[in-house]
Design a protein around this motif. Structure first.
Motif, PDB file in Angstrom:
ATOM      1  N   THR A  25       0.785  -1.232   0.000  1.00 30.26           N
ATOM      2  CA  THR A  25       0.000   0.000   0.000  1.00 30.26           C
ATOM      3  C   THR A  25       0.821   1.287   0.000  1.00 30.26           C
ATOM      4  O   THR A  25       0.267   2.365  -0.136  1.00 30.26           O
ATOM      5  CB  THR A  25      -0.929   0.044   1.229  1.00 30.26           C
ATOM      6  OG1 THR A  25      -0.120   0.104   2.418  1.00 30.26           O
ATOM      7  CG2 THR A  25      -1.805  -1.191   1.297  1.00 30.26           C
ATOM      8  N   VAL A 115      -9.562   7.919   8.499  1.00 27.51           N
ATOM      9  CA  VAL A 115      -9.267   7.335   7.186  1.00 27.51           C
ATOM     10  C   VAL A 115     -10.437   6.493   6.703  1.00 27.51           C
ATOM     11  O   VAL A 115     -10.812   6.535   5.523  1.00 27.51           O
ATOM     12  CB  VAL A 115      -7.974   6.493   7.244  1.00 27.51           C
ATOM     13  CG1 VAL A 115      -7.761   5.742   5.938  1.00 27.51           C
ATOM     14  CG2 VAL A 115      -6.769   7.390   7.519  1.00 27.51           C
ATOM     15  N   GLY A 148       1.375   8.426   8.941  1.00 32.20           N
ATOM     16  CA  GLY A 148       0.781   8.238   7.626  1.00 32.20           C
ATOM     17  C   GLY A 148      -0.633   8.737   7.433  1.00 32.20           C
ATOM     18  O   GLY A 148      -0.963   9.281   6.371  1.00 32.20           O
ATOM     19  N   PRO A 149      -1.529   8.586   8.415  1.00 32.74           N
ATOM     20  CA  PRO A 149      -2.924   8.990   8.197  1.00 32.74           C
ATOM     21  C   PRO A 149      -3.119  10.431   7.744  1.00 32.74           C
ATOM     22  O   PRO A 149      -3.954  10.683   6.859  1.00 32.74           O
ATOM     23  CB  PRO A 149      -3.577   8.711   9.556  1.00 32.74           C
ATOM     24  CG  PRO A 149      -2.798   7.555  10.080  1.00 32.74           C
ATOM     25  CD  PRO A 149      -1.385   7.819   9.667  1.00 32.74           C
ATOM     26  N   TYR A 151      -1.185  12.198   5.867  1.00 35.89           N
ATOM     27  CA  TYR A 151      -0.855  12.183   4.438  1.00 35.89           C
ATOM     28  C   TYR A 151      -1.977  11.523   3.648  1.00 35.89           C
ATOM     29  O   TYR A 151      -2.356  11.995   2.570  1.00 35.89           O
ATOM     30  CB  TYR A 151       0.464  11.444   4.200  1.00 35.89           C
ATOM     31  CG  TYR A 151       0.628  11.036   2.753  1.00 35.89           C
ATOM     32  CD1 TYR A 151       1.024  11.967   1.794  1.00 35.89           C
ATOM     33  CD2 TYR A 151       0.338   9.746   2.338  1.00 35.89           C
ATOM     34  CE1 TYR A 151       1.129  11.613   0.461  1.00 35.89           C
ATOM     35  CE2 TYR A 151       0.441   9.384   1.010  1.00 35.89           C
ATOM     36  CZ  TYR A 151       0.840  10.321   0.073  1.00 35.89           C
ATOM     37  OH  TYR A 151       0.926   9.956  -1.250  1.00 35.89           O
ATOM     38  N   SER A 152      -2.515  10.416   4.177  1.00 31.79           N
ATOM     39  CA  SER A 152      -3.604   9.722   3.479  1.00 31.79           C
ATOM     40  C   SER A 152      -4.800  10.641   3.279  1.00 31.79           C
ATOM     41  O   SER A 152      -5.407  10.677   2.194  1.00 31.79           O
ATOM     42  CB  SER A 152      -4.034   8.483   4.274  1.00 31.79           C
ATOM     43  OG  SER A 152      -3.007   7.557   4.379  1.00 31.79           O
ATOM     44  N   PHE A 165      -0.541   7.723  -5.330  1.00 30.78           N
ATOM     45  CA  PHE A 165      -0.540   7.706  -3.866  1.00 30.78           C
ATOM     46  C   PHE A 165       0.653   6.939  -3.313  1.00 30.78           C
ATOM     47  O   PHE A 165       1.336   7.405  -2.393  1.00 30.78           O
ATOM     48  CB  PHE A 165      -1.836   7.066  -3.360  1.00 30.78           C
ATOM     49  CG  PHE A 165      -1.893   6.899  -1.863  1.00 30.78           C
ATOM     50  CD1 PHE A 165      -2.397   7.894  -1.058  1.00 30.78           C
ATOM     51  CD2 PHE A 165      -1.431   5.727  -1.268  1.00 30.78           C
ATOM     52  CE1 PHE A 165      -2.440   7.748   0.319  1.00 30.78           C
ATOM     53  CE2 PHE A 165      -1.472   5.569   0.109  1.00 30.78           C
ATOM     54  CZ  PHE A 165      -1.987   6.579   0.902  1.00 30.78           C
ATOM     55  N   ALA A 169       3.626   8.371  -1.028  1.00 30.23           N
ATOM     56  CA  ALA A 169       3.623   7.905   0.365  1.00 30.23           C
ATOM     57  C   ALA A 169       5.008   7.406   0.752  1.00 30.23           C
ATOM     58  O   ALA A 169       5.484   7.636   1.880  1.00 30.23           O
ATOM     59  CB  ALA A 169       2.589   6.797   0.542  1.00 30.23           C
ATOM     60  N   ARG A 221      -6.872  -2.836   2.109  1.00 24.21           N
ATOM     61  CA  ARG A 221      -7.275  -1.654   2.892  1.00 24.21           C
ATOM     62  C   ARG A 221      -8.109  -2.063   4.100  1.00 24.21           C
ATOM     63  O   ARG A 221      -7.874  -1.577   5.214  1.00 24.21           O
ATOM     64  CB  ARG A 221      -8.069  -0.704   1.991  1.00 24.21           C
ATOM     65  CG  ARG A 221      -8.644   0.511   2.716  1.00 24.21           C
ATOM     66  CD  ARG A 221      -9.463   1.349   1.741  1.00 24.21           C
ATOM     67  NE  ARG A 221     -10.214   2.367   2.434  1.00 24.21           N
ATOM     68  CZ  ARG A 221      -9.730   3.546   2.815  1.00 24.21           C
ATOM     69  NH1 ARG A 221      -8.478   3.839   2.568  1.00 24.21           N
ATOM     70  NH2 ARG A 221     -10.485   4.416   3.445  1.00 24.21           N
TER      71      ARG A 221
END
Length: 244
Positions: A25, A115, A148-149, A151-152, A165, A169, A221
């Motif tokens: 991912t 998210v 990370g979240p 950025y997500s 993505f 990432a 996911r």
């Protein structure tokens, strides 16, 4: 001795799972692995190990996708994250362990919920959105290992497809984890634990690479979010229990 080996094998399994998810991912090592690593190694060492492992996987992954990095969008994001990493480290170093565990659990759980909800905010668009996501992500990464979240959420609001993505990432993961390790220091593990973690990281990367063309993105996911939510709640409960 048996308990030490059991702990190291558990550590290896967690790293394998996290590395596989990160390869599939572009991120997710921290969401999957941090709660378990924190329970095994403690909040400080668990977060630092997650920073190191996620950074290494991002470096490997970006070797094939660096041409798709959107530098114009990512530069303000990573600069903002670098500015807030020291604040996250400062806070984490001064909190009692139960409070830090509870904080990690809250951040992981809240990040997963946001998210999952696919939150869309005008504040997370354009350069302002990149700076906001980077600042929050840098603080969360150094304090709790889960940068990370934000950025997500930024990428979701920007409407980026998966093919863009993932490499972006990975670029973000390299920068924010390098700064986080510089601020927090390297993990303090035993020799056998280092060996297990290294082998597990390589194994997880190979598994992720093999599964990438075969596993539907939606399944991945859902698995990542389910594991992260379970882990975040577990760490939160342990932190709250320790405060009693």
């Amino acid at each position: 001795m048996a308990s030490a080996w059991a702990a190291e094998l558990l550590l290896g399994g967690i790293v394998v799972l996290g590395a596989s998810v990160q390869w599939l991912t572009g991120m997710g090592f921290a969401l999957v692995a941090v709660p378990a690593l924190v329970l095994i190694l403690g909040p400080t060492q668990g977060v630092v190990l997650a920073n190191c492992a996620a950074g290494v996987i991002s470096i490997i992954g970006l070797t094939t996708g660096w041409r798709q990095v959107r530098l114009g969008a990512m530069i303000p994001l990573v600069i903002a994250s670098a500015c807030t990493v020291p604040a996250g480290s400062w806070v984490a170093a001064r909190l009692p362990e139960p409070a830090l565990l509870a904080g990690v659990g809250i951040l992981v759980t809240a990040a997963v919920v946001f998210v999952m909800g696919g939150v869309r905010l005008s504040a997370l668009r354009g350069t302002r959105g990149a700076v906001t996501a980077g600042a929050v992500g840098g603080f969360m990464n150094s304090a709790a290992g889960v940068g990370g979240p934000p950025y997500s959420l930024y990428a979701v609001n920007a409407g980026w497809p998966v093919r863009e993505f993932v490499p972006n990432a990975q670029f973000y993961g390299i920068i924010v984890n390098v700064f986080s390790v510089a601020a927090n220091g390297a993990p303090k593990l035993s020799g056998p634990a280092w060996t297990v973690a290294t082998v597990a990281l390589a194994t997880g990367a190979l598994i992720g690479r093999a599964l990438a063309p075969r596993v539907p993105e939606q399944w991945i996911r859902q698995l990542v979010l389910a594991l992260a939510l379970t882990g975040g709640l577990s760490v939160l409960v342990k932190g709250l229990w320790g405060m009693q």
